[in-house]
Design a protein around this motif. Structure first.
Motif, PDB file in Angstrom:
ATOM      1  N   GLU A  19      -1.172   7.400  -6.990  1.00  0.00           N
ATOM      2  CA  GLU A  19      -1.658   8.757  -7.244  1.00  0.00           C
ATOM      3  C   GLU A  19      -3.184   8.798  -7.216  1.00  0.00           C
ATOM      4  O   GLU A  19      -3.788   9.664  -6.579  1.00  0.00           O
ATOM      5  N   LYS A  20      -3.815   7.856  -7.896  1.00  0.00           N
ATOM      6  CA  LYS A  20      -5.281   7.822  -7.967  1.00  0.00           C
ATOM      7  C   LYS A  20      -5.907   7.597  -6.583  1.00  0.00           C
ATOM      8  O   LYS A  20      -6.914   8.209  -6.243  1.00  0.00           O
ATOM      9  N   ALA A  21      -5.290   6.706  -5.784  1.00  0.00           N
ATOM     10  CA  ALA A  21      -5.833   6.396  -4.456  1.00  0.00           C
ATOM     11  C   ALA A  21      -5.477   7.444  -3.408  1.00  0.00           C
ATOM     12  O   ALA A  21      -6.070   7.464  -2.330  1.00  0.00           O
ATOM     13  N   GLY A  22      -4.503   8.286  -3.709  1.00  0.00           N
ATOM     14  CA  GLY A  22      -4.087   9.301  -2.747  1.00  0.00           C
ATOM     15  C   GLY A  22      -3.344   8.733  -1.548  1.00  0.00           C
ATOM     16  O   GLY A  22      -3.410   9.281  -0.452  1.00  0.00           O
ATOM     17  N   VAL A  23      -2.640   7.623  -1.762  1.00  0.00           N
ATOM     18  CA  VAL A  23      -1.839   7.001  -0.707  1.00  0.00           C
ATOM     19  C   VAL A  23      -0.451   6.721  -1.258  1.00  0.00           C
ATOM     20  O   VAL A  23      -0.206   6.834  -2.460  1.00  0.00           O
ATOM     21  N   GLY A  24       0.453   6.326  -0.373  1.00  0.00           N
ATOM     22  CA  GLY A  24       1.798   5.950  -0.788  1.00  0.00           C
ATOM     23  C   GLY A  24       2.129   4.568  -0.268  1.00  0.00           C
ATOM     24  O   GLY A  24       1.350   3.968   0.488  1.00  0.00           O
ATOM     25  N   PRO A  25       3.275   4.038  -0.646  1.00  0.00           N
ATOM     26  CA  PRO A  25       3.673   2.701  -0.195  1.00  0.00           C
ATOM     27  C   PRO A  25       3.650   2.543   1.329  1.00  0.00           C
ATOM     28  O   PRO A  25       3.325   1.468   1.838  1.00  0.00           O
ATOM     29  N   GLU A  26       3.961   3.599   2.040  1.00  0.00           N
ATOM     30  CA  GLU A  26       3.979   3.543   3.502  1.00  0.00           C
ATOM     31  C   GLU A  26       2.595   3.357   4.114  1.00  0.00           C
ATOM     32  O   GLU A  26       2.462   2.991   5.288  1.00  0.00           O
ATOM     33  N   MET A  45       8.684  -6.338  -5.145  1.00  0.00           N
ATOM     34  CA  MET A  45       8.697  -5.531  -3.913  1.00  0.00           C
ATOM     35  C   MET A  45       9.292  -4.153  -4.195  1.00  0.00           C
ATOM     36  O   MET A  45       8.755  -3.141  -3.758  1.00  0.00           O
ATOM     37  N   ALA A  46      10.384  -4.125  -4.940  1.00  0.00           N
ATOM     38  CA  ALA A  46      11.032  -2.845  -5.264  1.00  0.00           C
ATOM     39  C   ALA A  46      10.286  -2.117  -6.374  1.00  0.00           C
ATOM     40  O   ALA A  46      10.080  -0.902  -6.282  1.00  0.00           O
ATOM     41  N   GLU A  47       9.875  -2.825  -7.408  1.00  0.00           N
ATOM     42  CA  GLU A  47       9.193  -2.160  -8.521  1.00  0.00           C
ATOM     43  C   GLU A  47       7.886  -1.502  -8.092  1.00  0.00           C
ATOM     44  O   GLU A  47       7.461  -0.523  -8.684  1.00  0.00           O
ATOM     45  N   ASN A  48       7.240  -2.040  -7.069  1.00  0.00           N
ATOM     46  CA  ASN A  48       6.003  -1.447  -6.560  1.00  0.00           C
ATOM     47  C   ASN A  48       6.264  -0.352  -5.536  1.00  0.00           C
ATOM     48  O   ASN A  48       5.330   0.251  -5.026  1.00  0.00           O
ATOM     49  N   GLY A  49       7.519  -0.091  -5.224  1.00  0.00           N
ATOM     50  CA  GLY A  49       7.865   1.017  -4.351  1.00  0.00           C
ATOM     51  C   GLY A  49       7.906   0.719  -2.867  1.00  0.00           C
ATOM     52  O   GLY A  49       7.979   1.635  -2.057  1.00  0.00           O
ATOM     53  N   PHE A  50       7.852  -0.556  -2.478  1.00  0.00           N
ATOM     54  CA  PHE A  50       7.848  -0.885  -1.056  1.00  0.00           C
ATOM     55  C   PHE A  50       9.237  -0.874  -0.424  1.00  0.00           C
ATOM     56  O   PHE A  50       9.366  -0.762   0.783  1.00  0.00           O
ATOM     57  N   GLY A  63      12.237 -10.929   8.130  1.00  0.00           N
ATOM     58  CA  GLY A  63      10.852 -11.380   8.214  1.00  0.00           C
ATOM     59  C   GLY A  63       9.821 -10.279   8.047  1.00  0.00           C
ATOM     60  O   GLY A  63       8.673 -10.427   8.452  1.00  0.00           O
ATOM     61  N   TRP A  64      10.214  -9.165   7.469  1.00  0.00           N
ATOM     62  CA  TRP A  64       9.321  -8.015   7.361  1.00  0.00           C
ATOM     63  C   TRP A  64       8.143  -8.226   6.414  1.00  0.00           C
ATOM     64  O   TRP A  64       7.202  -7.436   6.429  1.00  0.00           O
ATOM     65  N   THR A  65       8.162  -9.260   5.588  1.00  0.00           N
ATOM     66  CA  THR A  65       7.043  -9.528   4.677  1.00  0.00           C
ATOM     67  C   THR A  65       6.118 -10.628   5.207  1.00  0.00           C
ATOM     68  O   THR A  65       5.141 -10.972   4.562  1.00  0.00           O
ATOM     69  N   GLU A  66       6.431 -11.166   6.374  1.00  0.00           N
ATOM     70  CA  GLU A  66       5.616 -12.228   6.953  1.00  0.00           C
ATOM     71  C   GLU A  66       4.416 -11.650   7.697  1.00  0.00           C
ATOM     72  O   GLU A  66       4.443 -10.499   8.142  1.00  0.00           O
ATOM     73  N   ILE A  67       3.382 -12.468   7.865  1.00  0.00           N
ATOM     74  CA  ILE A  67       2.235 -12.053   8.672  1.00  0.00           C
ATOM     75  C   ILE A  67       2.751 -11.793  10.085  1.00  0.00           C
ATOM     76  O   ILE A  67       3.377 -12.642  10.691  1.00  0.00           O
ATOM     77  N   GLY A  68       2.527 -10.599  10.578  1.00  0.00           N
ATOM     78  CA  GLY A  68       3.006 -10.240  11.904  1.00  0.00           C
ATOM     79  C   GLY A  68       4.493  -9.934  11.951  1.00  0.00           C
ATOM     80  O   GLY A  68       5.053  -9.766  13.022  1.00  0.00           O
ATOM     81  N   GLY A  69       5.125  -9.815  10.785  1.00  0.00           N
ATOM     82  CA  GLY A  69       6.565  -9.631  10.741  1.00  0.00           C
ATOM     83  C   GLY A  69       7.050  -8.199  10.812  1.00  0.00           C
ATOM     84  O   GLY A  69       8.233  -7.942  10.865  1.00  0.00           O
ATOM     85  N   GLY A  70       6.147  -7.268  10.767  1.00  0.00           N
ATOM     86  CA  GLY A  70       6.609  -5.902  10.916  1.00  0.00           C
ATOM     87  C   GLY A  70       6.150  -4.968   9.822  1.00  0.00           C
ATOM     88  O   GLY A  70       5.063  -4.437   9.885  1.00  0.00           O
ATOM     89  N   LYS A  71       6.951  -4.808   8.787  1.00  0.00           N
ATOM     90  CA  LYS A  71       6.710  -3.738   7.814  1.00  0.00           C
ATOM     91  C   LYS A  71       5.511  -3.971   6.907  1.00  0.00           C
ATOM     92  O   LYS A  71       4.600  -3.151   6.871  1.00  0.00           O
ATOM     93  N   LYS A 116      -5.806  -1.316   6.976  1.00  0.00           N
ATOM     94  CA  LYS A 116      -6.855  -0.453   6.436  1.00  0.00           C
ATOM     95  C   LYS A 116      -6.732  -0.277   4.928  1.00  0.00           C
ATOM     96  O   LYS A 116      -7.665   0.140   4.268  1.00  0.00           O
ATOM     97  N   VAL A 117      -5.536  -0.580   4.369  1.00  0.00           N
ATOM     98  CA  VAL A 117      -5.303  -0.417   2.944  1.00  0.00           C
ATOM     99  C   VAL A 117      -4.621  -1.676   2.408  1.00  0.00           C
ATOM    100  O   VAL A 117      -3.610  -2.120   2.952  1.00  0.00           O
ATOM    101  N   GLY A 118      -5.214  -2.249   1.354  1.00  0.00           N
ATOM    102  CA  GLY A 118      -4.655  -3.436   0.722  1.00  0.00           C
ATOM    103  C   GLY A 118      -4.211  -3.132  -0.705  1.00  0.00           C
ATOM    104  O   GLY A 118      -4.784  -2.267  -1.374  1.00  0.00           O
ATOM    105  N   TYR A 119      -3.211  -3.869  -1.158  1.00  0.00           N
ATOM    106  CA  TYR A 119      -2.570  -3.606  -2.447  1.00  0.00           C
ATOM    107  C   TYR A 119      -2.494  -4.909  -3.230  1.00  0.00           C
ATOM    108  O   TYR A 119      -2.028  -5.927  -2.713  1.00  0.00           O
ATOM    109  N   SER A 120      -2.961  -4.892  -4.458  1.00  0.00           N
ATOM    110  CA  SER A 120      -2.891  -6.066  -5.329  1.00  0.00           C
ATOM    111  C   SER A 120      -2.161  -5.703  -6.613  1.00  0.00           C
ATOM    112  O   SER A 120      -2.457  -4.692  -7.244  1.00  0.00           O
ATOM    113  N   HIS A 121      -1.220  -6.565  -7.019  1.00  0.00           N
ATOM    114  CA  HIS A 121      -0.402  -6.322  -8.210  1.00  0.00           C
ATOM    115  C   HIS A 121      -0.354  -7.583  -9.070  1.00  0.00           C
ATOM    116  O   HIS A 121      -0.095  -8.673  -8.565  1.00  0.00           O
TER     117      HIS A 121
END
Length: 136
Positions: A19-26, A45-50, A63-71, A116-121
């Motif tokens: 909300e503060k950043a004005g972005v969503g998981p996507e 992964m789920a608790e953070n909304g991904f 492999g969607w969480t791998e470097i170059g894996g897609g999502k 362009k957007v990075g996320y740290s938890h």
């Protein structure tokens, strides 16, 4: 909903950060998630909304969480399991890795889509979680 009302700390922290950043998981191009034990990254992964809870297996199998894996590349530097977890410093390491990714300086770990957007938890003692969202 607050922690006192049964809210999960990570869910509350992620929702507030989005909300503060004005972005969503996507919008996230690279994520560093707390992974101090083998199941934590998967749970977060789920608790953070991904993804929806229960969809993590599909993400990993494809492999969607791998470097170059897609999502969504997750823990591009290997996370806490690879780098250790000095109390307090692991969150700073996550921020550093995201800055490197956003600047295109990840070397062999660089996400090819130039995020362009990075996320740290981070998640600490029961009931504590924090999220930082960085934008290029």
């Amino acid at each position: 909903i607050s922690i006192e009302e049964g809210g999960k700390p990570t869910v509350l922290a992620s929702q507030a950060a989005f909300e503060k950043a004005g972005v969503g998981p996507e919008d996230i191009g690279v994520a560093q998630l707390q992974d101090t034990e083998s199941g934590a990254e998967i749970m977060h992964m789920a608790e953070n909304g991904f993804c929806k809870d229960g969809d993590q297996e599909e993400w990993l199998a494809n492999g969607w969480t791998e470097i170059g894996g897609g999502k969504l590349p997750v823990n591009t530097d290997g996370g806490c399991l690879a780098c250790g977890e000095p109390i307090g410093a692991s969150g700073l390491r996550q921020i550093y890795e995201n800055v490197q990714q956003l600047r295109g300086r990840g070397g062999a770990r660089q996400v090819p889509t130039q995020p362009k957007v990075g996320y740290s938890h981070v998640y600490g003692a029961p009931g504590l979680a924090a999220v930082a969202i960085l934008q290029r």
